[in-house]
Scaffold this active site. Structure first.
Site, PDB file in Angstrom:
ATOM      1  N   HIS A  44    -126.119  74.815  76.607  1.00 19.49           N
ATOM      2  CA  HIS A  44    -126.857  74.104  77.656  1.00 19.49           C
ATOM      3  C   HIS A  44    -126.410  74.620  79.013  1.00 19.49           C
ATOM      4  O   HIS A  44    -125.220  74.808  79.263  1.00 19.49           O
ATOM      5  CB  HIS A  44    -126.611  72.595  77.591  1.00 19.49           C
ATOM      6  N   ASP A  79    -133.414  58.532  76.287  1.00 19.50           N
ATOM      7  CA  ASP A  79    -133.165  59.386  77.451  1.00 19.50           C
ATOM      8  C   ASP A  79    -134.399  59.466  78.340  1.00 19.50           C
ATOM      9  O   ASP A  79    -134.282  59.460  79.569  1.00 19.50           O
ATOM     10  CB  ASP A  79    -132.744  60.781  76.996  1.00 19.50           C
ATOM     11  N   ARG A 122    -133.912  56.327  86.254  1.00 22.19           N
ATOM     12  CA  ARG A 122    -132.960  56.971  87.174  1.00 22.19           C
ATOM     13  C   ARG A 122    -133.689  57.593  88.351  1.00 22.19           C
ATOM     14  O   ARG A 122    -133.229  57.520  89.501  1.00 22.19           O
ATOM     15  CB  ARG A 122    -132.158  58.049  86.433  1.00 22.19           C
ATOM     16  N   SER A 171    -127.126  61.983  79.218  1.00 27.72           N
ATOM     17  CA  SER A 171    -128.414  62.631  79.004  1.00 27.72           C
ATOM     18  C   SER A 171    -128.244  63.963  78.287  1.00 27.72           C
ATOM     19  O   SER A 171    -128.956  64.256  77.309  1.00 27.72           O
ATOM     20  CB  SER A 171    -129.110  62.837  80.348  1.00 27.72           C
ATOM     21  N   LYS A 182    -128.689  64.494  73.687  1.00 27.48           N
ATOM     22  CA  LYS A 182    -129.696  65.389  73.102  1.00 27.48           C
ATOM     23  C   LYS A 182    -129.048  66.450  72.220  1.00 27.48           C
ATOM     24  O   LYS A 182    -129.563  66.785  71.153  1.00 27.48           O
ATOM     25  CB  LYS A 182    -130.535  66.035  74.206  1.00 27.48           C
TER      26      LYS A 182
END
Length: 434
Positions: free
Chosen positions: A43, A122, A129, A144, A148
């Protein structure tokens, strides 16, 4: 609740509990027993010209890993992996879980969008948010991202946490705080999680923009391309190979990933992934051939505009070249105003200009122009002469304005490097192990 978290923060145990509940709010993927220890992912916190996933996923597959890479779209100045891949005709980012598992079994990697059943909490929380201006909350960011990845049932996860002008966090200390939070919570959920802290000031590699970044990725998969980008890819991949016990050290892992870029095995995986995700065989073969004309598949320029900028002013010369492709596109080539060494290129300003030309979106769901982008024709540390081309901008409508041209001309910093800055430029600042 969100405002309280934003104001007060959360203890590590609280962030772990939130993330775990988010992860289990929907489907959690499961894999065959024989894949134990092999399922890995990466990520990135986002940047300019970040096409790492397009190279890393097939390289890891060529190393024997299984890579179910669930990626996102671009928003604001940052590009999105899914947008880049959708510039390839026929590439389908929507794959049901059963098909995803089949692709992993046959190819070893796939790059897809988030399904409706994966971490639905999420999506709800992110919308709230956004409405409550709590997007930048460290615990909520951690929850978040890690929820995932946890729902992917990964054996190992590496995080590319960026810092600099064009990153979410502008300084190393703030980025390190986020990285440490991500690593801690990821490991607490049973994923071997590590992080790389990398600079995000100048663009990553040579190209910015969806189609152009696909071309650059293919060049790297063919053993050519930016050394700084290759170093980032091999560092992230090497760390994953260490965490999945496929390499004994980071250096050994980096060499293993680098070999796949040189021997064609990563390129073969990318071709197989394209075909498995809907790209016609002849298109995938054409893109992956050694001396292909990329623009026989991707969008190609019809008109070119050359802009020469000098200290006293600028003049423009326009000429037209005929090509068989039906889509028209303009290119403006910027030239250096004096000689010197390339010390910096402001990736943030470049991304903002390209965004305004249609390369990015301001709101989710907005269309983008995959052909808009820019090619850097020089590298950091390179000695250049006055009048040397250094940037080529691809655009359609809206056209590149004189004000935007001036902005772009000013993102290049030339000068004399200090003795301590004459070494090879690298993006990687630090690594954090599990």
């Amino acid at each position: 609740m969100l405002m309280a978290i934003w104001q007060k923060g959360m203890e590590t145990e609280e962030t772990h509990a939130l993330t775990k509940e988010m992860m289990h709010s929907g489907e959690v993927m499961s894999w065959p027993a024989e894949w134990e220890g092999l399922v890995v992912d990466k990520h990135s916190t986002g940047g300019v010209g970040d096409k790492v996933s397009l190279v890393l996923a097939p390289a890891l597959a060529a190393c024997g890993c299984k890579v179910p890479m669930i990626s996102g779209r671009g928003l604001a100045h940052t590009g999105g992996t899914l947008d880049k891949l959708e510039s390839i005709p026929g590439f389908n980012i929507y794959q049901p879980v059963q098909q995803l598992q089949r692709i992993l079994a046959e190819v070893g990697c796939c790059i897809v969008g988030q399904t409706e059943t994966l971490v639905p909490a999420d999506k709800v929380l992110y919308a709230l948010r956004d409405a409550t201006s709590t997007v930048d909350s460290l615990p909520l960011i951690t929850g978040s991202i890690i929820s995932k990845k946890g729902a992917e049932s990964l054996s190992a996860l590496v995080l590319d946490v960026k810092f600099g002008r064009a990153a979410l966090y502008k300084d190393l200390a703030s980025a390190k705080t986020l990285a440490q939070s991500l690593v801690t919570v990821g490991n607490s959920l049973g994923m071997r999680t590590g992080a790389v802290l990398s600079r995000m000031d100048a663009p990553i590699g040579r190209c910015v923009g969806n189609s152009l970044e696909v071309i650059e990725s293919l060049e790297i998969l063919k053993g050519r391309g930016s050394h700084t980008l290759i170093d980032l890819v091999t560092t992230l991949g090497g760390l994953l190979l260490v965490m999945s016990s496929r390499s004994a050290s980071l250096e050994e892992g980096k060499r293993a990933v680098a070999r796949t870029l040189q021997d064609g095995s990563a390129l073969a995986k990318f071709q197989a992934m394209m075909q498995a995700q809907g790209v016609a065989n002849h298109v995938a073969c054409s893109l992956c051939s050694a001396h292909t004309d990329y623009y026989s598949v991707l969008r190609r320029a019809q008109n070119q505009t050359e802009l020469k900028t000098q200290r006293q002013g600028a003049h423009t010369r326009t000429y037209t070249r005929k090509h068989t492709h039906t889509q028209a596109q303009n290119q403006t080539e910027l030239k250096t105003q004096r000689q010197g060494t390339v010390l910096d290129v402001d990736g943030m300003v470049l991304a903002e200009v390209l965004h305004s030309l249609g390369a990015g979106r301001s709101k989710a769901g907005e269309p983008i122009n995959h052909s808009v982008g820019a090619e850097l024709l020089v590298s950091l540390g390179e000695q250049v002469d006055k009048g040397q081309p250094w940037l080529c901008v691809h655009f359609e409508s809206p056209a590149l304005s004189p004000a935007q041209t001036l902005l772009l001309q000013n993102i290049l910093t030339l000068g004399t490097p200090l003795p301590q800055h004459t070494h090879t430029h690298t993006l990687v600042e630090e690594t954090i192990l599990p």
